[in-house]
Design a protein around this motif. Sequence first.
Motif, PDB file in Angstrom:
ATOM      1  N   ILE A  15       0.862  -1.169   0.000  1.00 48.86           N
ATOM      2  CA  ILE A  15       0.000   0.000   0.000  1.00 48.86           C
ATOM      3  C   ILE A  15       0.902   1.225   0.000  1.00 48.86           C
ATOM      4  N   ARG A  16       0.812   2.006  -1.044  1.00 47.47           N
ATOM      5  CA  ARG A  16       1.677   3.175  -1.187  1.00 47.47           C
ATOM      6  C   ARG A  16       1.118   4.385  -0.441  1.00 47.47           C
ATOM      7  N   SER A  17      -0.187   4.540  -0.454  1.00 48.30           N
ATOM      8  CA  SER A  17      -0.793   5.662   0.239  1.00 48.30           C
ATOM      9  C   SER A  17      -2.256   5.363   0.533  1.00 48.30           C
ATOM     10  N   VAL A  18      -2.818   6.178   1.403  1.00 47.16           N
ATOM     11  CA  VAL A  18      -4.202   6.011   1.815  1.00 47.16           C
ATOM     12  C   VAL A  18      -4.867   7.383   1.805  1.00 47.16           C
ATOM     13  N   GLY A  19      -6.110   7.418   1.404  1.00 48.61           N
ATOM     14  CA  GLY A  19      -6.900   8.641   1.491  1.00 48.61           C
ATOM     15  C   GLY A  19      -8.218   8.324   2.162  1.00 48.61           C
ATOM     16  N   ILE A  66     -15.886   8.619  -2.759  1.00 46.19           N
ATOM     17  CA  ILE A  66     -14.601   8.077  -3.201  1.00 46.19           C
ATOM     18  C   ILE A  66     -13.687   9.158  -3.777  1.00 46.19           C
ATOM     19  N   ILE A  67     -14.224  10.076  -4.555  1.00 48.13           N
ATOM     20  CA  ILE A  67     -13.395  11.039  -5.295  1.00 48.13           C
ATOM     21  C   ILE A  67     -12.487  11.860  -4.376  1.00 48.13           C
ATOM     22  N   PRO A  68     -12.995  12.481  -3.282  1.00 51.47           N
ATOM     23  CA  PRO A  68     -12.077  13.227  -2.417  1.00 51.47           C
ATOM     24  C   PRO A  68     -11.022  12.330  -1.764  1.00 51.47           C
ATOM     25  N   ALA A  69     -11.403  11.111  -1.393  1.00 54.17           N
ATOM     26  CA  ALA A  69     -10.440  10.184  -0.794  1.00 54.17           C
ATOM     27  C   ALA A  69      -9.379   9.778  -1.814  1.00 54.17           C
ATOM     28  N   ALA A  70      -9.794   9.581  -3.051  1.00 50.33           N
ATOM     29  CA  ALA A  70      -8.851   9.211  -4.108  1.00 50.33           C
ATOM     30  C   ALA A  70      -7.850  10.331  -4.359  1.00 50.33           C
ATOM     31  N   LYS A  71      -8.339  11.559  -4.399  1.00 51.19           N
ATOM     32  CA  LYS A  71      -7.440  12.702  -4.605  1.00 51.19           C
ATOM     33  C   LYS A  71      -6.434  12.808  -3.470  1.00 51.19           C
ATOM     34  N   GLU A  72      -6.890  12.609  -2.246  1.00 52.30           N
ATOM     35  CA  GLU A  72      -5.991  12.647  -1.087  1.00 52.30           C
ATOM     36  C   GLU A  72      -4.947  11.537  -1.167  1.00 52.30           C
ATOM     37  N   ALA A  73      -5.372  10.339  -1.564  1.00 51.23           N
ATOM     38  CA  ALA A  73      -4.438   9.216  -1.671  1.00 51.23           C
ATOM     39  C   ALA A  73      -3.391   9.469  -2.760  1.00 51.23           C
ATOM     40  N   LEU A  74      -3.816  10.022  -3.875  1.00 50.60           N
ATOM     41  CA  LEU A  74      -2.862  10.334  -4.950  1.00 50.60           C
ATOM     42  C   LEU A  74      -1.824  11.343  -4.466  1.00 50.60           C
ATOM     43  N   THR A  75      -2.279  12.399  -3.809  1.00 48.74           N
ATOM     44  CA  THR A  75      -1.364  13.420  -3.294  1.00 48.74           C
ATOM     45  C   THR A  75      -0.403  12.820  -2.272  1.00 48.74           C
ATOM     46  N   ALA A 109     -13.895  11.750 -13.137  1.00 47.11           N
ATOM     47  CA  ALA A 109     -13.708  12.885 -12.227  1.00 47.11           C
ATOM     48  C   ALA A 109     -12.237  13.127 -11.910  1.00 47.11           C
ATOM     49  N   LEU A 110     -11.443  12.061 -11.886  1.00 44.53           N
ATOM     50  CA  LEU A 110     -10.010  12.197 -11.601  1.00 44.53           C
ATOM     51  C   LEU A 110      -9.208  12.554 -12.846  1.00 44.53           C
ATOM     52  N   GLY A 111      -9.867  12.504 -13.998  1.00 49.59           N
ATOM     53  CA  GLY A 111      -9.162  12.798 -15.241  1.00 49.59           C
ATOM     54  C   GLY A 111      -8.313  11.641 -15.724  1.00 49.59           C
ATOM     55  N   LEU A 112      -8.675  10.436 -15.327  1.00 47.74           N
ATOM     56  CA  LEU A 112      -7.913   9.253 -15.748  1.00 47.74           C
ATOM     57  C   LEU A 112      -8.176   8.961 -17.218  1.00 47.74           C
ATOM     58  N   GLU A 113      -7.134   8.641 -17.923  1.00 53.37           N
ATOM     59  CA  GLU A 113      -7.252   8.282 -19.334  1.00 53.37           C
ATOM     60  C   GLU A 113      -6.651   6.901 -19.533  1.00 53.37           C
ATOM     61  N   SER A 114      -7.314   6.075 -20.296  1.00 50.89           N
ATOM     62  CA  SER A 114      -6.796   4.756 -20.672  1.00 50.89           C
ATOM     63  C   SER A 114      -6.428   3.894 -19.471  1.00 50.89           C
ATOM     64  N   VAL A 115      -7.335   3.778 -18.524  1.00 46.66           N
ATOM     65  CA  VAL A 115      -7.109   2.892 -17.390  1.00 46.66           C
ATOM     66  C   VAL A 115      -8.165   1.794 -17.380  1.00 46.66           C
ATOM     67  N   THR A 116      -7.813   0.679 -16.814  1.00 52.95           N
ATOM     68  CA  THR A 116      -8.754  -0.406 -16.618  1.00 52.95           C
ATOM     69  C   THR A 116      -9.560  -0.088 -15.368  1.00 52.95           C
ATOM     70  N   VAL A 117     -10.884  -0.209 -15.446  1.00 55.81           N
ATOM     71  CA  VAL A 117     -11.728   0.049 -14.279  1.00 55.81           C
ATOM     72  C   VAL A 117     -12.577  -1.185 -13.979  1.00 55.81           C
ATOM     73  N   TYR A 118     -12.808  -1.413 -12.708  1.00 59.72           N
ATOM     74  CA  TYR A 118     -13.620  -2.543 -12.257  1.00 59.72           C
ATOM     75  C   TYR A 118     -14.557  -2.074 -11.166  1.00 59.72           C
ATOM     76  N   ASP A 119     -15.750  -2.606 -11.133  1.00 61.78           N
ATOM     77  CA  ASP A 119     -16.641  -2.516  -9.983  1.00 61.78           C
ATOM     78  C   ASP A 119     -16.824  -3.938  -9.485  1.00 61.78           C
ATOM     79  N   ILE A 120     -16.624  -4.136  -8.212  1.00 57.52           N
ATOM     80  CA  ILE A 120     -16.850  -5.449  -7.600  1.00 57.52           C
ATOM     81  C   ILE A 120     -18.003  -5.280  -6.626  1.00 57.52           C
ATOM     82  N   ARG A 121     -19.088  -5.982  -6.897  1.00 53.71           N
ATOM     83  CA  ARG A 121     -20.298  -5.848  -6.091  1.00 53.71           C
ATOM     84  C   ARG A 121     -20.552  -7.133  -5.318  1.00 53.71           C
ATOM     85  N   SER A 122     -19.767  -7.331  -4.295  1.00 50.57           N
ATOM     86  CA  SER A 122     -19.967  -8.541  -3.508  1.00 50.57           C
ATOM     87  C   SER A 122     -19.846  -8.266  -2.013  1.00 50.57           C
TER      88      SER A 122
END
Length: 157
Positions: A15-19, A66-75, A109-122
């Motif tokens: 785990i590199r970072s957490v948001g 998720i979006i604010p937490a993701a931005k914090e984790a990236l930073t 929302a994060l401006g990601l381009e050409s990434v693989t995305v998954y939703d896991i609903r379990s």
Amino acid sequence: MMPSGVHTPIRPVGIRSVGHYLPVRRLLNDDLEALGNSAHPEWIVQKTGIHARHVADDSEALSDLIIPAAKEALTAGGLAANDLDALIVAGDNHDTGGVRLTSTTVAKALGLESVTVYDIRSGCPGSVLALHLGCSKRSIVDLNFIKIKIFISFKKK
């Protein structure tokens, strides 16, 4: 399946970072009692140490959390959004309305381009599955270094 005798080196995974993000609305133990919870507020504190919890409003979608937490984790990780190779969202509740996945809403929302995305609903096991999927992808893709960010969320309510 790899040919016999061919071994791919296993790269370390971590785990590199957490948001995080907490919804503004707070629900106190007294509020739970008013909603019909039979547990007395002091009992909840004594047994769990919990005085209040943050809960999302009905107007907030999972991606809004998720979006604010993701931005914090990236930073915190010193990463730009386009450093990511995959985005995995796991949990019980996902965005509703149409067929769009929660992960695609977050990626946009994060401006990601050409990434693989998954939703896991379990539900709760989804978090373990998301970690496994992230680790597996990292070890089987033949690249020198892959940065995969896994965003894990649980029940919205």
